[in-house]
Design a protein around this motif. Structure first.
Motif, mmCIF file in Angstrom:
data_model
loop_
_atom_site.group_PDB
_atom_site.id
_atom_site.type_symbol
_atom_site.label_atom_id
_atom_site.label_comp_id
_atom_site.label_asym_id
_atom_site.label_seq_id
_atom_site.Cartn_x
_atom_site.Cartn_y
_atom_site.Cartn_z
ATOM 1 N N HIS A 55 11.022 -5.608 -2.010
ATOM 2 C CA HIS A 55 11.627 -5.856 -3.321
ATOM 3 C C HIS A 55 10.560 -6.226 -4.343
ATOM 4 N N GLU A 56 9.698 -7.148 -3.994
ATOM 5 C CA GLU A 56 8.667 -7.603 -4.934
ATOM 6 C C GLU A 56 7.670 -6.490 -5.240
ATOM 7 N N ALA A 57 7.309 -5.699 -4.227
ATOM 8 C CA ALA A 57 6.363 -4.603 -4.447
ATOM 9 C C ALA A 57 6.947 -3.550 -5.383
ATOM 10 N N LEU A 58 8.221 -3.241 -5.208
ATOM 11 C CA LEU A 58 8.859 -2.255 -6.086
ATOM 12 C C LEU A 58 8.901 -2.759 -7.528
ATOM 13 N N LEU A 59 9.234 -4.022 -7.714
ATOM 14 C CA LEU A 59 9.245 -4.576 -9.071
ATOM 15 C C LEU A 59 7.861 -4.512 -9.698
ATOM 16 N N ARG A 60 6.828 -4.810 -8.940
ATOM 17 C CA ARG A 60 5.459 -4.767 -9.475
ATOM 18 C C ARG A 60 5.070 -3.368 -9.925
ATOM 19 N N HIS A 61 5.661 -2.366 -9.306
ATOM 20 C CA HIS A 61 5.315 -0.990 -9.644
ATOM 21 C C HIS A 61 6.327 -0.346 -10.594
ATOM 22 N N GLY A 62 7.099 -1.158 -11.291
ATOM 23 C CA GLY A 62 7.932 -0.656 -12.373
ATOM 24 C C GLY A 62 9.321 -0.203 -11.995
ATOM 25 N N PHE A 63 9.736 -0.430 -10.748
ATOM 26 C CA PHE A 63 11.092 -0.059 -10.342
ATOM 27 C C PHE A 63 12.083 -1.132 -10.783
ATOM 28 N N GLU A 64 13.302 -0.702 -11.039
ATOM 29 C CA GLU A 64 14.382 -1.614 -11.365
ATOM 30 C C GLU A 64 15.532 -1.394 -10.388
ATOM 31 N N PRO A 65 16.047 -2.476 -9.792
ATOM 32 C CA PRO A 65 17.158 -2.306 -8.854
ATOM 33 C C PRO A 65 18.457 -1.997 -9.581
ATOM 34 N N GLU A 66 19.243 -1.084 -9.016
ATOM 35 C CA GLU A 66 20.582 -0.821 -9.515
ATOM 36 C C GLU A 66 21.573 -1.592 -8.641
ATOM 37 N N ASP A 67 22.845 -1.418 -8.901
ATOM 38 C CA ASP A 67 23.843 -2.192 -8.157
ATOM 39 C C ASP A 67 23.829 -1.822 -6.681
ATOM 40 N N PRO A 68 23.905 -2.814 -5.791
ATOM 41 C CA PRO A 68 24.022 -2.503 -4.363
ATOM 42 C C PRO A 68 25.318 -1.752 -4.084
ATOM 43 N N GLU A 69 25.275 -0.888 -3.065
ATOM 44 C CA GLU A 69 26.451 -0.154 -2.639
ATOM 45 C C GLU A 69 26.664 -0.362 -1.152
ATOM 46 N N SER A 70 27.900 -0.180 -0.717
ATOM 47 C CA SER A 70 28.234 -0.321 0.695
ATOM 48 C C SER A 70 28.070 1.015 1.406
ATOM 49 N N ILE A 71 27.413 0.998 2.574
ATOM 50 C CA ILE A 71 27.333 2.182 3.417
ATOM 51 C C ILE A 71 28.612 2.222 4.249
ATOM 52 N N MET A 72 29.447 3.210 3.983
ATOM 53 C CA MET A 72 30.743 3.338 4.641
ATOM 54 C C MET A 72 30.724 4.545 5.573
ATOM 55 N N ILE A 73 31.235 4.372 6.800
ATOM 56 C CA ILE A 73 31.303 5.461 7.767
ATOM 57 C C ILE A 73 32.643 5.374 8.501
ATOM 58 N N GLY A 74 33.201 6.535 8.786
ATOM 59 C CA GLY A 74 34.431 6.569 9.572
ATOM 60 C C GLY A 74 34.749 7.968 10.038
ATOM 61 N N ALA A 130 0.828 -1.208 0.000
ATOM 62 C CA ALA A 130 0.000 0.000 0.000
ATOM 63 C C ALA A 130 0.865 1.263 0.000
ATOM 64 N N LEU A 131 1.972 1.241 0.734
ATOM 65 C CA LEU A 131 2.863 2.402 0.745
ATOM 66 C C LEU A 131 3.478 2.648 -0.629
ATOM 67 N N VAL A 132 3.947 1.580 -1.280
ATOM 68 C CA VAL A 132 4.540 1.731 -2.614
ATOM 69 C C VAL A 132 3.493 2.252 -3.598
ATOM 70 N N ALA A 133 2.292 1.710 -3.548
ATOM 71 C CA ALA A 133 1.235 2.146 -4.466
ATOM 72 C C ALA A 133 0.899 3.617 -4.250
ATOM 73 N N ALA A 134 0.820 4.040 -2.988
ATOM 74 C CA ALA A 134 0.501 5.438 -2.706
ATOM 75 C C ALA A 134 1.615 6.371 -3.179
ATOM 76 N N ALA A 135 2.867 5.946 -2.971
ATOM 77 C CA ALA A 135 3.990 6.770 -3.425
ATOM 78 C C ALA A 135 3.960 6.942 -4.940
ATOM 79 N N MET A 136 3.690 5.856 -5.652
ATOM 80 C CA MET A 136 3.680 5.956 -7.111
ATOM 81 C C MET A 136 2.494 6.772 -7.612
ATOM 82 N N ALA A 137 1.349 6.662 -6.948
ATOM 83 C CA ALA A 137 0.205 7.489 -7.343
ATOM 84 C C ALA A 137 0.543 8.970 -7.190
ATOM 85 N N HIS A 138 1.282 9.291 -6.137
ATOM 86 C CA HIS A 138 1.693 10.681 -5.912
ATOM 87 C C HIS A 138 2.561 11.189 -7.056
#
Length: 256
Positions: free
Chosen positions: A86-105, A54-62
């Motif tokens: 992941h599945e909800a985003l794919l259903r609404h037309g999103f495509e995943p890009e390459d994962p990235e590492s969250i780096m902090i220091g 429901a959240l993904v659908a509402a965001a895309m409607a916006h």
């Protein structure tokens, strides 16, 4: 560090320069210039699969209701509790890009003296011409088209003191570039867009560029550096003392 990341760098910290921010439950639906939409949140409020759908659908409607939007990014984090996202985003037309590492220091771990190859110099840039040239170089490395709107936004942020961009040059050619954005009201500064031409890699240039940006962070009173790192830059940042605290994967839907 991951706790500080979640508390300080999500939601409001992701909205500088926003044209508008609309709240929907735990989501912030953000519109930027140049037809860019972005979805941010601290967490998903314990939503189950149906709630996330429901959240993904509402965001895309916006965003679908706004004819100026050309693409929307939903930035996921690997440590979030997000059943079925992941599945909800794919259903609404999103495509995943390459994962990235969250780096902090700690910024001081990066602010070290790094010798440069002969003929290579570093400088901070401010003009639209230089920012565009750096963007063209980064485009060649990352394979994503340089947007004129993005150039204008970076120049505006530099002029406002919200960002600083550094380049390494050899014989008048930009061979490496990267930006640093001190995050207001936090202990963090983010380093972004770090890219080096393939033939110039392995010579310490990217590390020197990172050190220059870390000194900027320290001068602005920041304690931590954070970065969403590709596999090219992650080992360099690890050698400098940054730690991988998680992963992030952008999901993008493009219109038209």
């Amino acid at each position: 560090m991951l706790k500080a990341y979640d508390e300080q760098l999500r939601t409001d910290a992701e909205t500088p320069g926003a044209v508008s921010v609309t709240r929907h439950g735990p989501l912030r639906l953000i519109t930027f210039d140049a037809g860019r939409g972005f979805i941010s949140y601290r967490d998903l409020g314990g939503a189950d699969e149906a709630g996330i759908e429901a959240l993904v659908a509402a965001a895309m409607a916006h965003f679908e209701a706004d004819p100026t939007i050309e693409e929307v990014e939903w930035k996921t984090r690997g440590h979030d509790v997000a059943p079925g996202l992941h599945e909800a985003l794919l259903r609404h037309g999103f495509e995943p890009e390459d994962p990235e590492s969250i780096m902090i220091g700690e910024a001081h771990l990066l602010a070290v003296d790094v010798p440069l190859p002969d003929g290579v110099t570093l400088r901070a840039i401010t003009s639209a011409e230089d920012v565009r040239a750096a963007g063209v170089m980064q485009d060649g490395v990352f394979g994503s088209p340089t947007s004129g709107g993005m150039v204008d936004e970076v120049v505006r942020r530099i002029a406002a003191g919200e960002s600083e961009m550094w380049v390494a040059e050899a014989d008048g050619q930009i061979v490496s570039a990267g930006r640093i954005d001190p995050v207001p009201n936090t202990e963090f500064a983010g380093i972004w867009g770090g890219a080096t031409l393939e033939e110039w890699r392995g010579r310490g240039i990217y590390r020197a560029l990172t050190a220059a940006r870390a000194r900027t962070a320290i001068a602005r009173g920041k304690r931590y550096i954070h970065s969403d790192s590709t596999e090219f830059s992650r080992p360099i940042l690890e050698r400098s003392g940054l730690v991988k605290v998680g992963t992030t994967t952008p999901y993008v839907r493009r219109f038209g």
